[in-house]
Design an enzyme around this catalytic site. Structure first.
Site, PDB file in Angstrom:
ATOM      1  N   ASP A   1      45.221 -93.555 -29.994  1.00  0.00           N
ATOM      2  CA  ASP A   1      46.277 -93.856 -29.034  1.00  0.00           C
ATOM      3  C   ASP A   1      46.332 -92.707 -28.031  1.00  0.00           C
ATOM      4  O   ASP A   1      46.600 -91.557 -28.409  1.00  0.00           O
ATOM      5  CB  ASP A   1      47.614 -93.992 -29.777  1.00  0.00           C
ATOM      6  CG  ASP A   1      48.763 -94.373 -28.852  1.00  0.00           C
ATOM      7  OD1 ASP A   1      48.579 -94.370 -27.616  1.00  0.00           O
ATOM      8  OD2 ASP A   1      49.858 -94.662 -29.369  1.00  0.00           O
TER       9      ASP A   1
ATOM     10  N   TYR B   1      51.899-100.883 -10.835  1.00  0.00           N
ATOM     11  CA  TYR B   1      50.516-100.593 -11.218  1.00  0.00           C
ATOM     12  C   TYR B   1      49.903 -99.592 -10.248  1.00  0.00           C
ATOM     13  O   TYR B   1      49.325 -98.576 -10.648  1.00  0.00           O
ATOM     14  CB  TYR B   1      49.704-101.896 -11.243  1.00  0.00           C
ATOM     15  CG  TYR B   1      48.222-101.681 -11.407  1.00  0.00           C
ATOM     16  CD1 TYR B   1      47.668-101.467 -12.666  1.00  0.00           C
ATOM     17  CD2 TYR B   1      47.365-101.696 -10.296  1.00  0.00           C
ATOM     18  CE1 TYR B   1      46.296-101.267 -12.820  1.00  0.00           C
ATOM     19  CE2 TYR B   1      46.011-101.498 -10.447  1.00  0.00           C
ATOM     20  CZ  TYR B   1      45.477-101.292 -11.704  1.00  0.00           C
ATOM     21  OH  TYR B   1      44.134-101.083 -11.848  1.00  0.00           O
TER      22      TYR B   1
END
Length: 299
Positions: free
Chosen positions: A49, A139
């Site tokens: 992660d 984004y």
């Protein structure tokens, strides 16, 4: 006495671009390692992660790459949780850069994949790297923030920033425009619902994009930002027409208001002058060629 192969680390290796990137590098003699968030038994793969700085540092220390291609991202602009863009693109990238700076002394090049979405919809014509960014959604803001973050590491790491424009190919998820259209034609649907029809995009083929990325890590234009684009735009109508001509199938095209984004970037066309000046002659297959490849997949 033979030299050991160069060790390449790809973040997001099991994603759409990551798989093609791994194949491209292996073809050219690299030993490929990858990070990703999901379990896999693929050789050289590490489930990590990027939001866990200790796990990232451990993986980097173990792999000790010569080159890094940071492709891990939430790639779909319409992703439902805007916070996720900032977590992955900003915090995840910072954790990676911190780990590389602390653990790897032999790095040749680190390529960070940003996005042409950072240019936004405020400027028309050909967009060069000198165009002022005007990001129009979370984004794009998160990708531009990643670029600013990277600037803090330029003196410590051999960084290159790539700004790819739209690209596609076999295996891309159907929530992206080209795969969605191709899927409807392949199953000979009678109707397709799309968002804004009045959009023009600069499309490349994923196979050419990963070639450009490999060339950039080998040329090592450190500290530079480089567009990866075809320099040509195609409208949504052209895409529909090409697919219709290739398949001999036609369908109703309807606008679904739920798919229309108010902050949609209308026209994005890139200037690839810098890319070609760095890596030499580079071309992406024609959009028709890419669509034919996608339409034929699985037949």
């Amino acid at each position: 006495m033979s030299l050991l192969p160069r060790r390449a680390l790809i973040t997001g290796i099991r994603g759409f671009t990551g798989r093609y990137m791994a194949a491209e590098l292996r073809t050219h003699g690299y030993e490929v390692f990858g990070l990703g968030s999901q379990p896999s038994d693929e050789p050289g793969y590490h489930q990590v992660d990027l939001l866990d700085p200790d796990a990232v540092k451990q993986a980097v220390q173990l792999i000790r790459p010569d080159v890094v291609l940071h492709l891990a991202a939430l790639a779909f602009v319409g992703h439902g949780n805007p916070n996720g863009f900032y977590q992955v693109h900003l915090i995840g990238t910072r954790n990676l850069l911190e780990a590389l700076a602390a653990s790897v002394s032999n790095l040749d090049c680190v390529l960070l994949a940003s996005s042409a979405n950072v240019y936004g919809n405020g400027v028309g014509g050909m967009l060069s790297e000198a165009t002022t960014p005007l990001p129009a959604n979370d984004y794009a803001v998160s990708k531009l923030a990643m670029e600013y973050l990277a600037a803090l590491w330029m003196e410590r790491l051999p960084l290159v920033i790539a700004r790819p424009f739209n690209y596609s190919g076999v295996g891309q998820a159907e929530n992206f425009l080209l795969p969605k259209i191709v899927s409807h034609f392949r199953r000979r649907a009678t109707r397709i619902e799309l968002g804004n029809l009045d959009v023009w995009r600069d499309f490349s083929d994923v196979r050419a994009v990963v070639q450009a990325y490999r060339s950039l890590i080998e040329v090592k234009p450190l500290g530079q930002t480089v567009n990866v684009c075809s320099g040509r735009t195609h409208s949504l109508g052209e895409i529909i027409d090409i697919c219709q001509a290739v398949t001999g199938h036609s369908m109703e095209v309807a606008v679904n208001p739920a798919f229309v984004r108010a902050n949609e970037v209308k026209t994005l066309c890139g200037d690839a002058t810098r890319l070609r000046s760095l890596i030499g002659s580079w071309e992406t297959p024609s959009l028709e060629g890419t669509l034919r490849w996608m339409l034929a997949a699985g037949e």
